[in-house]
Design a protein around this motif. Structure first.
Motif, PDB file in Angstrom:
ATOM      1  N   TRP A  42     -55.286   2.351  27.747  1.00  0.00           N
ATOM      2  CA  TRP A  42     -54.400   2.790  26.671  1.00  0.00           C
ATOM      3  C   TRP A  42     -53.078   3.322  27.187  1.00  0.00           C
ATOM      4  O   TRP A  42     -52.050   3.147  26.551  1.00  0.00           O
ATOM      5  N   ILE A  43     -53.088   3.978  28.339  1.00  0.00           N
ATOM      6  CA  ILE A  43     -51.835   4.548  28.846  1.00  0.00           C
ATOM      7  C   ILE A  43     -50.866   3.449  29.262  1.00  0.00           C
ATOM      8  O   ILE A  43     -49.654   3.578  29.120  1.00  0.00           O
ATOM      9  N   ARG A  44     -51.374   2.336  29.750  1.00  0.00           N
ATOM     10  CA  ARG A  44     -50.518   1.196  30.097  1.00  0.00           C
ATOM     11  C   ARG A  44     -49.966   0.539  28.831  1.00  0.00           C
ATOM     12  O   ARG A  44     -48.831   0.056  28.819  1.00  0.00           O
ATOM     13  N   ILE A  45     -50.762   0.545  27.763  1.00  0.00           N
ATOM     14  CA  ILE A  45     -50.280   0.029  26.478  1.00  0.00           C
ATOM     15  C   ILE A  45     -49.144   0.910  25.960  1.00  0.00           C
ATOM     16  O   ILE A  45     -48.118   0.412  25.495  1.00  0.00           O
ATOM     17  N   VAL A  46     -49.311   2.223  26.063  1.00  0.00           N
ATOM     18  CA  VAL A  46     -48.239   3.152  25.674  1.00  0.00           C
ATOM     19  C   VAL A  46     -46.999   2.904  26.539  1.00  0.00           C
ATOM     20  O   VAL A  46     -45.868   2.927  26.042  1.00  0.00           O
ATOM     21  N   GLY A  47     -47.208   2.637  27.826  1.00  0.00           N
ATOM     22  CA  GLY A  47     -46.093   2.321  28.711  1.00  0.00           C
ATOM     23  C   GLY A  47     -45.345   1.071  28.270  1.00  0.00           C
ATOM     24  O   GLY A  47     -44.111   1.034  28.279  1.00  0.00           O
ATOM     25  N   LEU A  48     -46.084   0.055  27.866  1.00  0.00           N
ATOM     26  CA  LEU A  48     -45.448  -1.169  27.380  1.00  0.00           C
ATOM     27  C   LEU A  48     -44.644  -0.883  26.117  1.00  0.00           C
ATOM     28  O   LEU A  48     -43.513  -1.358  25.969  1.00  0.00           O
ATOM     29  N   LEU A  49     -45.204  -0.080  25.216  1.00  0.00           N
ATOM     30  CA  LEU A  49     -44.481   0.282  23.998  1.00  0.00           C
ATOM     31  C   LEU A  49     -43.205   1.062  24.316  1.00  0.00           C
ATOM     32  O   LEU A  49     -42.152   0.829  23.719  1.00  0.00           O
ATOM     33  N   ALA A  50     -43.280   1.985  25.261  1.00  0.00           N
ATOM     34  CA  ALA A  50     -42.092   2.742  25.667  1.00  0.00           C
ATOM     35  C   ALA A  50     -41.044   1.801  26.264  1.00  0.00           C
ATOM     36  O   ALA A  50     -39.849   1.920  25.979  1.00  0.00           O
ATOM     37  N   PHE A  51     -41.486   0.856  27.082  1.00  0.00           N
ATOM     38  CA  PHE A  51     -40.559  -0.103  27.688  1.00  0.00           C
ATOM     39  C   PHE A  51     -39.879  -0.953  26.619  1.00  0.00           C
ATOM     40  O   PHE A  51     -38.664  -1.168  26.663  1.00  0.00           O
ATOM     41  N   VAL A  52     -40.651  -1.424  25.647  1.00  0.00           N
ATOM     42  CA  VAL A  52     -40.090  -2.246  24.563  1.00  0.00           C
ATOM     43  C   VAL A  52     -39.084  -1.426  23.752  1.00  0.00           C
ATOM     44  O   VAL A  52     -37.996  -1.919  23.414  1.00  0.00           O
ATOM     45  N   LEU A  53     -39.421  -0.176  23.438  1.00  0.00           N
ATOM     46  CA  LEU A  53     -38.462   0.681  22.740  1.00  0.00           C
ATOM     47  C   LEU A  53     -37.206   0.885  23.576  1.00  0.00           C
ATOM     48  O   LEU A  53     -36.089   0.901  23.045  1.00  0.00           O
ATOM     49  N   GLY A  54     -37.380   1.027  24.877  1.00  0.00           N
ATOM     50  CA  GLY A  54     -36.233   1.153  25.766  1.00  0.00           C
ATOM     51  C   GLY A  54     -35.318  -0.059  25.678  1.00  0.00           C
ATOM     52  O   GLY A  54     -34.088   0.072  25.691  1.00  0.00           O
ATOM     53  N   PHE A  55     -35.919  -1.231  25.567  1.00  0.00           N
ATOM     54  CA  PHE A  55     -35.128  -2.458  25.413  1.00  0.00           C
ATOM     55  C   PHE A  55     -34.274  -2.397  24.148  1.00  0.00           C
ATOM     56  O   PHE A  55     -33.081  -2.700  24.172  1.00  0.00           O
ATOM     57  N   TYR A  56     -34.882  -1.973  23.036  1.00  0.00           N
ATOM     58  CA  TYR A  56     -34.114  -1.864  21.792  1.00  0.00           C
ATOM     59  C   TYR A  56     -32.973  -0.858  21.932  1.00  0.00           C
ATOM     60  O   TYR A  56     -31.834  -1.136  21.539  1.00  0.00           O
ATOM     61  N   TYR A  57     -33.263   0.301  22.477  1.00  0.00           N
ATOM     62  CA  TYR A  57     -32.214   1.314  22.661  1.00  0.00           C
ATOM     63  C   TYR A  57     -31.100   0.770  23.542  1.00  0.00           C
ATOM     64  O   TYR A  57     -29.918   0.902  23.222  1.00  0.00           O
ATOM     65  N   HIS A  58     -31.459   0.168  24.648  1.00  0.00           N
ATOM     66  CA  HIS A  58     -30.493  -0.351  25.604  1.00  0.00           C
ATOM     67  C   HIS A  58     -29.613  -1.429  24.978  1.00  0.00           C
ATOM     68  O   HIS A  58     -28.386  -1.387  25.059  1.00  0.00           O
ATOM     69  N   ARG A  59     -30.215  -2.415  24.360  1.00  0.00           N
ATOM     70  CA  ARG A  59     -29.448  -3.545  23.816  1.00  0.00           C
ATOM     71  C   ARG A  59     -28.628  -3.152  22.589  1.00  0.00           C
ATOM     72  O   ARG A  59     -27.497  -3.590  22.428  1.00  0.00           O
ATOM     73  N   LEU A  60     -29.190  -2.331  21.695  1.00  0.00           N
ATOM     74  CA  LEU A  60     -28.439  -1.934  20.511  1.00  0.00           C
ATOM     75  C   LEU A  60     -27.288  -0.998  20.868  1.00  0.00           C
ATOM     76  O   LEU A  60     -26.248  -1.016  20.212  1.00  0.00           O
ATOM     77  N   ALA A  61     -27.453  -0.224  21.921  1.00  0.00           N
ATOM     78  CA  ALA A  61     -26.330   0.599  22.403  1.00  0.00           C
ATOM     79  C   ALA A  61     -25.232  -0.298  22.959  1.00  0.00           C
ATOM     80  O   ALA A  61     -24.048  -0.089  22.677  1.00  0.00           O
ATOM     81  N   ALA A  62     -25.606  -1.305  23.729  1.00  0.00           N
ATOM     82  CA  ALA A  62     -24.625  -2.228  24.296  1.00  0.00           C
ATOM     83  C   ALA A  62     -23.870  -2.979  23.198  1.00  0.00           C
ATOM     84  O   ALA A  62     -22.697  -3.322  23.365  1.00  0.00           O
ATOM     85  N   MET A  63     -24.541  -3.216  22.071  1.00  0.00           N
ATOM     86  CA  MET A  63     -23.908  -3.905  20.946  1.00  0.00           C
ATOM     87  C   MET A  63     -23.201  -2.936  19.997  1.00  0.00           C
ATOM     88  O   MET A  63     -22.616  -3.357  19.000  1.00  0.00           O
ATOM     89  N   ASN A  64     -23.288  -1.635  20.295  1.00  0.00           N
ATOM     90  CA  ASN A  64     -22.631  -0.583  19.512  1.00  0.00           C
ATOM     91  C   ASN A  64     -23.061  -0.604  18.040  1.00  0.00           C
ATOM     92  O   ASN A  64     -22.243  -0.537  17.134  1.00  0.00           O
ATOM     93  N   ILE A  65     -24.357  -0.649  17.816  1.00  0.00           N
ATOM     94  CA  ILE A  65     -24.914  -0.675  16.467  1.00  0.00           C
ATOM     95  C   ILE A  65     -25.103   0.765  15.974  1.00  0.00           C
ATOM     96  O   ILE A  65     -26.161   1.378  16.142  1.00  0.00           O
ATOM     97  N   THR A  66     -24.063   1.292  15.366  1.00  0.00           N
ATOM     98  CA  THR A  66     -24.021   2.688  14.949  1.00  0.00           C
ATOM     99  C   THR A  66     -25.147   3.041  13.990  1.00  0.00           C
ATOM    100  O   THR A  66     -25.698   4.147  14.055  1.00  0.00           O
ATOM    101  N   ALA A  67     -25.498   2.141  13.099  1.00  0.00           N
ATOM    102  CA  ALA A  67     -26.586   2.424  12.151  1.00  0.00           C
ATOM    103  C   ALA A  67     -27.882   2.751  12.900  1.00  0.00           C
ATOM    104  O   ALA A  67     -28.622   3.659  12.502  1.00  0.00           O
ATOM    105  N   PHE A  68     -28.143   2.058  13.998  1.00  0.00           N
ATOM    106  CA  PHE A  68     -29.329   2.350  14.796  1.00  0.00           C
ATOM    107  C   PHE A  68     -29.231   3.735  15.423  1.00  0.00           C
ATOM    108  O   PHE A  68     -30.205   4.486  15.433  1.00  0.00           O
ATOM    109  N   PHE A  69     -28.046   4.073  15.933  1.00  0.00           N
ATOM    110  CA  PHE A  69     -27.860   5.387  16.564  1.00  0.00           C
ATOM    111  C   PHE A  69     -28.250   6.494  15.581  1.00  0.00           C
ATOM    112  O   PHE A  69     -28.937   7.450  15.939  1.00  0.00           O
ATOM    113  N   LYS A  70     -27.786   6.352  14.333  1.00  0.00           N
ATOM    114  CA  LYS A  70     -28.084   7.349  13.305  1.00  0.00           C
ATOM    115  C   LYS A  70     -29.580   7.440  13.034  1.00  0.00           C
ATOM    116  O   LYS A  70     -30.116   8.530  12.833  1.00  0.00           O
TER     117      LYS A  70
END
Length: 122
Positions: A42-70
């Protein structure tokens, strides 16, 4: 990249780091936080989920998606509050509050940057 994007971008990098650590060396993460070791998947599954969320944060920040920031601000505050509740209910050790504090600091940074950039209402 404006400051609100930087705050979300940095949080994405943090999530990548947490995710990769939980996937590949979860007990190192637990050892640092003085938590008991685990061999459960389960902890590795949580790690995968954290990594996937990191991808969203990283890419949406690079695209400057302000609605996501909010949207990230109240959710990261919720994580902090939920972690405190988990500790008060004695589900987990108090050290979990430190992890939640990273979310809280990130949320405050993003909120502050959005406010300074006059983007909180738009």
């Amino acid at each position: 990249m404006n400051n609100s994007a930087k705050s979300v971008y940095c949080f994405g990098l943090y999530l990548y780091l947490v995710g990769l650590t939980l996937i590949f060396v979860p007990n190192l993460f637990f050892q640092i936080l003085h938590l008991p070791e685990t061999n459960e998947v389960w902890i590795r599954i949580v790690g995968l989920l954290a990594f996937v969320l990191g991808f969203y944060y990283h890419r949406l920040a690079a695209m400057n998606i302000t609605a996501f920031f909010k949207l990230t601000v109240p959710v990261r505050i919720l994580v902090f509050v939920a972690f405190i509740a988990f500790v008060l209910l004695q589900f987990v050790e108090p050290v979990l509050i430190l992890i939640g504090a990273v979310d809280l600091v990130g949320a405050v940074w993003t909120w502050s940057a959005l406010k300074k950039e006059n983007l909180m209402r738009s």
